[in-house]
Design a protein around this motif. Structure first.
Motif, mmCIF file in Angstrom:
data_model
loop_
_atom_site.group_PDB
_atom_site.id
_atom_site.type_symbol
_atom_site.label_atom_id
_atom_site.label_comp_id
_atom_site.label_asym_id
_atom_site.label_seq_id
_atom_site.Cartn_x
_atom_site.Cartn_y
_atom_site.Cartn_z
ATOM 1 N N ASP A 280 0.837 -1.204 0.000
ATOM 2 C CA ASP A 280 0.000 0.000 0.000
ATOM 3 C C ASP A 280 0.870 1.252 0.000
ATOM 4 N N ALA A 281 1.929 1.246 0.816
ATOM 5 C CA ALA A 281 2.834 2.395 0.886
ATOM 6 C C ALA A 281 3.540 2.609 -0.447
ATOM 7 N N LEU A 282 4.004 1.529 -1.054
ATOM 8 C CA LEU A 282 4.734 1.631 -2.325
ATOM 9 C C LEU A 282 3.849 2.162 -3.442
ATOM 10 N N PHE A 283 2.585 1.745 -3.468
ATOM 11 C CA PHE A 283 1.703 2.117 -4.569
ATOM 12 C C PHE A 283 0.820 3.323 -4.243
ATOM 13 N N GLY A 284 1.160 4.036 -3.193
ATOM 14 C CA GLY A 284 0.468 5.288 -2.898
ATOM 15 C C GLY A 284 -0.910 5.153 -2.315
ATOM 16 N N ARG A 311 12.299 -2.739 7.666
ATOM 17 C CA ARG A 311 12.080 -2.450 6.236
ATOM 18 C C ARG A 311 10.665 -1.929 5.987
ATOM 19 N N ILE A 312 9.662 -2.566 6.588
ATOM 20 C CA ILE A 312 8.279 -2.132 6.404
ATOM 21 C C ILE A 312 8.042 -0.805 7.110
ATOM 22 N N ARG A 313 8.633 -0.651 8.291
ATOM 23 C CA ARG A 313 8.488 0.615 9.007
ATOM 24 C C ARG A 313 9.132 1.759 8.231
ATOM 25 N N ALA A 314 10.273 1.483 7.591
ATOM 26 C CA ALA A 314 10.951 2.515 6.799
ATOM 27 C C ALA A 314 10.123 2.899 5.582
ATOM 28 N N ALA A 315 9.512 1.903 4.924
ATOM 29 C CA ALA A 315 8.668 2.186 3.759
ATOM 30 C C ALA A 315 7.473 3.041 4.161
ATOM 31 N N TYR A 316 6.889 2.742 5.315
ATOM 32 C CA TYR A 316 5.748 3.525 5.799
ATOM 33 C C TYR A 316 6.181 4.959 6.124
ATOM 34 N N ALA A 317 7.328 5.094 6.789
ATOM 35 C CA ALA A 317 7.820 6.431 7.160
ATOM 36 C C ALA A 317 8.130 7.261 5.917
ATOM 37 N N PHE A 318 8.661 6.626 4.876
ATOM 38 C CA PHE A 318 9.085 7.361 3.682
ATOM 39 C C PHE A 318 7.917 7.680 2.750
ATOM 40 N N THR A 327 13.153 7.515 8.270
ATOM 41 C CA THR A 327 13.420 6.490 7.270
ATOM 42 C C THR A 327 14.882 6.087 7.283
ATOM 43 N N LYS A 328 15.775 7.076 7.292
ATOM 44 C CA LYS A 328 17.209 6.785 7.313
ATOM 45 C C LYS A 328 17.608 6.033 8.582
ATOM 46 N N ASP A 346 15.966 -16.018 1.687
ATOM 47 C CA ASP A 346 15.089 -15.049 2.327
ATOM 48 C C ASP A 346 15.883 -13.873 2.904
ATOM 49 N N ALA A 347 17.040 -14.159 3.538
ATOM 50 C CA ALA A 347 17.848 -13.093 4.138
ATOM 51 C C ALA A 347 18.385 -12.144 3.072
ATOM 52 N N ASN A 348 18.814 -12.686 1.954
ATOM 53 C CA ASN A 348 19.371 -11.826 0.910
ATOM 54 C C ASN A 348 18.294 -11.042 0.173
ATOM 55 N N ILE A 349 17.097 -11.586 0.075
ATOM 56 C CA ILE A 349 15.987 -10.833 -0.507
ATOM 57 C C ILE A 349 15.677 -9.628 0.367
ATOM 58 N N GLU A 350 15.689 -9.831 1.672
ATOM 59 C CA GLU A 350 15.461 -8.720 2.602
ATOM 60 C C GLU A 350 16.559 -7.672 2.442
ATOM 61 N N LEU A 351 17.802 -8.123 2.295
ATOM 62 C CA LEU A 351 18.915 -7.200 2.093
ATOM 63 C C LEU A 351 18.732 -6.403 0.797
ATOM 64 N N ARG A 352 18.278 -7.072 -0.247
ATOM 65 C CA ARG A 352 18.053 -6.403 -1.523
ATOM 66 C C ARG A 352 16.982 -5.320 -1.396
ATOM 67 N N LEU A 353 15.946 -5.596 -0.610
ATOM 68 C CA LEU A 353 14.885 -4.607 -0.413
ATOM 69 C C LEU A 353 15.402 -3.400 0.363
ATOM 70 N N TYR A 354 16.245 -3.647 1.369
ATOM 71 C CA TYR A 354 16.852 -2.531 2.098
ATOM 72 C C TYR A 354 17.686 -1.669 1.156
ATOM 73 N N ARG A 355 18.468 -2.316 0.319
ATOM 74 C CA ARG A 355 19.318 -1.565 -0.614
ATOM 75 C C ARG A 355 18.468 -0.774 -1.604
ATOM 76 N N TRP A 356 17.344 -1.361 -2.017
ATOM 77 C CA TRP A 356 16.458 -0.664 -2.949
ATOM 78 C C TRP A 356 15.890 0.592 -2.290
ATOM 79 N N LEU A 357 15.470 0.479 -1.031
ATOM 80 C CA LEU A 357 14.955 1.651 -0.319
ATOM 81 C C LEU A 357 16.051 2.695 -0.107
ATOM 82 N N LYS A 358 17.259 2.244 0.183
ATOM 83 C CA LYS A 358 18.367 3.190 0.405
ATOM 84 C C LYS A 358 18.747 3.922 -0.863
#
Length: 363
Positions: A280-284, A311-318, A327-328, A346-358
């Protein structure tokens, strides 16, 4: 709420019946003595009973392992709370982020063969049988002892007896519910066996993108939508889409999940609420995200998931609050390095999402 109250009331009733039957059998007649005991015993016995829960969780999972091995199953992993043994690398891991609702798990791969002919009852009921046998042994031993020591044995027999009942009586996706569902139809059994097979591949760190597409065919087959076992496949398909940063596909999977399944009855409901807020946060869909945020803060279990996922909390904040500093800060709490060399665990997918947000803050 009413079902939970009745369940608790039934457990208390069983405890009183077991204790009463023991005292009658031992010829106890001075019932006034029941209320005359050292108050210090209450915290000591309470602590002992609490610690014994972990022993019986271990015995429960050991029961799955024993009866699974006898049925031809192969061990994949064995977990009790935060400690997990992995058969893949023969090592014991401490899980920092164990599921709040997962007390233990003995994951085993089924034997090869026709799904219609594979055994499943002994493996599913192995934990219940282990707890029932332990409870019966403790309770039976009490009758061969003097009253005080025997009473302790009766007291400590309650934990495995309650655990056996809690897992046997169908609820959510416990052993009894899985047995009932698997016995209902061949479609349900196929889902159960495929889930075990796919969980084995994931445990062996097979990239999510390399998981056989045949496992996900059930998401489009109405026959499989009738079983709660299909929920697992929605969740894995969602994580696979996240791994490709295919957020449109991930969002459509969650929408299909909520459209085809009674989401609030699923054991994956907390994950769905969290991840749907992320989408929901990503798609406005700001109002929808804020509504879920309010829901999360009011629900203790959801709040635990919320606190554990920066990661989800950061997406919501941003995306919803436009709070750059928060967010930072949250992104700084995320994983810094990958846990292994496999590109899509699973761990590396989470890392990829963090990097995408950063990447939003990179020049």
């Amino acid at each position: 709420m009413k079902k939970s109250f009745l369940r608790i009331a039934s457990y208390i009733s069983i405890a009183f019946i077991m204790l009463y039957a023991y005292l009658i059998a031992k010829g106890f007649s001075d019932w006034g003595k029941l209320l005359s005991f050292d108050p210090l015993l209450i915290p000591i016995l309470s602590a002992g009973l609490f610690l014994s829960i972990y022993v019986h969780i271990f015995l429960h999972e050991a029961g799955h392992f024993l009866f699974g091995k006898l049925s031809g199953y192969r061990l994949v992993s064995f977990q009790v709370r935060h400690y997990k043994y992995s058969q893949t690398d023969h090592s014991l891991h401490h899980m920092q982020t164990a599921s709040p609702v997962l007390a233990g798990q003995c994951l085993m791969a089924p034997p090869k063969g026709d799904y219609a002919e594979l055994p499943y009852r002994s493996y599913l009921l192995g934990g219940v049988m282990a707890n029932a046998l332990t409870g019966a042994s403790l309770y039976g031993s009490a009758f061969m002892m003097e009253l005080k020591l025997g009473s302790l044995f009766v007291l400590f027999s309650l934990v495995p007896v309650w655990m056996a009942l809690a897992n046997l009586l169908p609820k959510a996706q416990n052993d009894g519910a899985l047995l009932m569902e698997a016995s209902r139809s061949l479609h349900a059994r196929k889902l159960m066996f495929r889930q075990l097979e796919m969980a084995k591949l994931i445990e062996e760190k097979v990239p999510f993108a390399d998981l056989p597409d045949a496992y996900f065919a059930s998401l489009k087959d109405p026959h499989y939508q009738k079983s709660f076992l299909v929920d697992y496949f929605y969740m894995v398909a969602y994580v696979r889409a996240l791994g490709d940063l295919d957020f449109e596909e991930a969002d459509s999977l969650l929408l299909a999940f909520s459209a085809n399944r009674p989401v609030e009855e699923s054991v994956y409901w907390p994950v769905y609420v969290m991840e749907s807020l992320f989408c929901d946060a990503l798609f406005g869909r700001i109002e929808a995200a804020k509504g879920k945020f309010v829901q999360i803060q009011a629900h203790p279990l959801l709040k635990r998931y919320w606190i554990a996922n920066s990661r989800i909390r950061a997406a919501y904040a941003f995306f919803c609050l436009a709070d750059i500093e928060e967010t930072k800060k949250l992104l700084g709490q995320g994983p810094a390095v990958a846990q292994d060399s496999s590109p899509e665990t699973d761990a590396n997918i989470e890392l990829r999402l963090y990097r995408w947000l950063k990447s939003y803050f990179e020049n």
